[in-house]
Design an enzyme around this catalytic site. Structure first.
Site, PDB file in Angstrom:
ATOM      1  CE1 TYR A 146      -3.312  -2.692  -0.013  1.00 36.31           C
ATOM      2  CE2 TYR A 146      -3.575  -2.482   2.346  1.00 36.31           C
ATOM      3  CZ  TYR A 146      -3.916  -3.084   1.156  1.00 36.31           C
ATOM      4  OH  TYR A 146      -4.854  -4.082   1.127  1.00 36.31           O
ATOM      5  CE  LYS A 191       0.864 -17.735  -2.810  1.00 41.68           C
ATOM      6  NZ  LYS A 191       0.038 -18.942  -2.664  1.00 41.68           N
ATOM      7  CG  ASP A 223      -2.471 -19.961  -0.628  1.00 46.49           C
ATOM      8  OD1 ASP A 223      -1.616 -19.810   0.275  1.00 46.49           O
ATOM      9  OD2 ASP A 223      -2.237 -20.605  -1.661  1.00 46.49           O
ATOM     10  CG  ASP A 247      -6.985  -4.545   4.064  1.00 44.90           C
ATOM     11  OD1 ASP A 247      -7.927  -4.451   4.869  1.00 44.90           O
ATOM     12  OD2 ASP A 247      -6.903  -3.847   3.040  1.00 44.90           O
ATOM     13  CG  ASP A 251     -12.036  -6.645   6.874  1.00 45.87           C
ATOM     14  OD1 ASP A 251     -11.745  -6.134   7.980  1.00 45.87           O
ATOM     15  OD2 ASP A 251     -12.407  -5.971   5.891  1.00 45.87           O
TER      16      ASP A 251
END
Ligand code: NAD
Length: 356
Positions: A146, A191, A223, A247, A251
């Site tokens: 980001y 990852k 994942d 992020d 959630d």
């Protein structure tokens, strides 16, 4: 006493913010009496209401108050009235993001707690939820994709994901130190089977772990992590990950609890200065009705006591009082279940204070 004279900048904001903040302040008052401490709470304008009054969502006086304080207790900001402001004046960006940046709040702590009393609110199967779960997602908040270089050309676009050693080290330390105060288990999520920045992230986390041999560390690819927390949420304690993966994961974990009005959050920096706020927003659909759930705001105040002021006993007292109020059947509309007592914001605050 460790909490004596601690200065708190109280920024209630818009919508349900002021309603739920009033209950959190009531709880802090009760903590003052019980733990023989004093908090200097000073309220200031922020968000849409500040934009209306001062022409900016984060007035200089508010920022000055935050700078002079030990922590920020934040409500929430925004709402339909301010949706059409130009993008540089959007209240969330102008207030929240600026505060995060200004104070370098690099560690975002997002607890996803599913209490046994509210297990049926979870969208997960009863045999998976069992007696509830308590996962803490720690997301790196000020770096990664980001904040990397980005661009768009005629035929391509890119976002750079870059992590520096010190950025990974400091978030890993927060994860291990926090886990020490919990069940002592950290899951590092990355990852690293594909991304170079993730290979680096994992290597640094392993290095930092050498100083925390009392904490168990394991690793999951992002994942797989998103699947495993759905399958076996009770197996997790602290999960530490990058800005992008955090992020999404935080959630998902929040949704698994089934009740946004219960979820607190903290964003802290290296000096343990922090901004503490509910995970939800200003809830314009119920604002002004006195029915919002104040528990997220109350638990945000409890996190502030633990993470900035080191008052773990006071934090635990508040958490127990919340739990007891739920056990005794108190429910706001968002978590209402058959056969329980439906109460408003103020009554829920009173029920929690009475159990402190
Ligand atoms: P929201 O979280 O405000 O509301 C989503 C749903 O959850 C609504 O039905 C609401 O009634 C319910 N809800 C949220 N908190 C609750 C509580 N404490 N008790 C009971 N019910 C609760 O999300 P939204 O509708 O997407 O956003 C509304 C406004 O809030 C927008 O302007 C958004 O930009 C802003 N927002 C601010 C923050 C923040 O300040 N940190 C975060 C998210 C959204």
């Amino acid at each position: 006493m460790s909490g004596t004279g601690k200065k708190i900048a109280v920024l209630p904001g818009d919508g349900i913010g002021p309603e739920v903040m009033a209950e959190a302040l009531k709880v802090l008052k009760a903590v003052e009496t019980k733990h023989k401490v004093t908090f200097q709470c000073t309220t200031a304008d922020v968000g849409g209401m500040a934009h209306d009054k001062h022409g900016t969502a984060l007035p200089p006086k508010t920022l000055e108050l935050c700078e002079k304080s030990d922590a920020i207790l934040f409500g929430s900001v925004g709402g339909p009235k301010w949706d059409n402001l130009p993008s540089d004046q959007k209240v969330e960006r102008a207030a929240l993001l600026r505060l995060r940046k200004h104070f370098n709040l690099f560690a975002n702590l997002r607890p996803a707690i599913c209490y046994s009393e509210l297990a049926s609110a979870s969208p997960l199967r009863a045999d998976i939820v069992g007696n509830g779960f308590d996962i803490l997602v720690i997301r790196e908040l000020t770096s990664g994709i980001y904040f990397g270089r980005k661009g768009e050309e005629k035929d391509h676009a890119f976002d750079e994901m870059l992590y520096r050693r010190d950025e990974v080290e400091r978030i890993a330390k927060v994860a291990f130190e926090t886990a020490r105060q919990r069940k002592g288990h950290v899951t590092c999520v990355d990852k690293s089977n594909v991304l170079q920045s993730s290979m680096f992230w994992r290597r640094i986390v392993n290095e930092v772990h050498r100083g925390y041999n009392d904490v168990a560390l394991d690793h999951l690819y992002i994942d797989n992590a998103t699947m495993q927390i759905l399958r076996r949420p009770r197996d997790f304690d602290v999960m530490v990950t990058t800005n992008l993966f955090g992020d999404i994961l935080s959630d998902e974990a929040a949704m698994m609890t089934g009740s946004i009005g219960m979820l607190a959050s903290a964003s802290i920096n290296e000096k343990k200065f922090g901004m503490y706020e509910p995970a939800g927003g200003t809830a314009p659909d119920i604002a002004g009705k006195g029915i919002a759930n104040p528990i997220a705001q109350i638990l945000s105040a409890a996190m502030m006591l633990k993470h900035t002021f080191g008052m773990t006993a006071a934090h635990d007292d508040i958490a127990m009082a919340v739990r007891q109020a739920l056990k005794d059947g108190y429910r706001t509309g968002d978590i209402m279940q058959q056969g329980k007592k439906q109460v408003g914001t103020k009554q829920m605050g009173d029920a929690i204070v009475a159990r402190l």
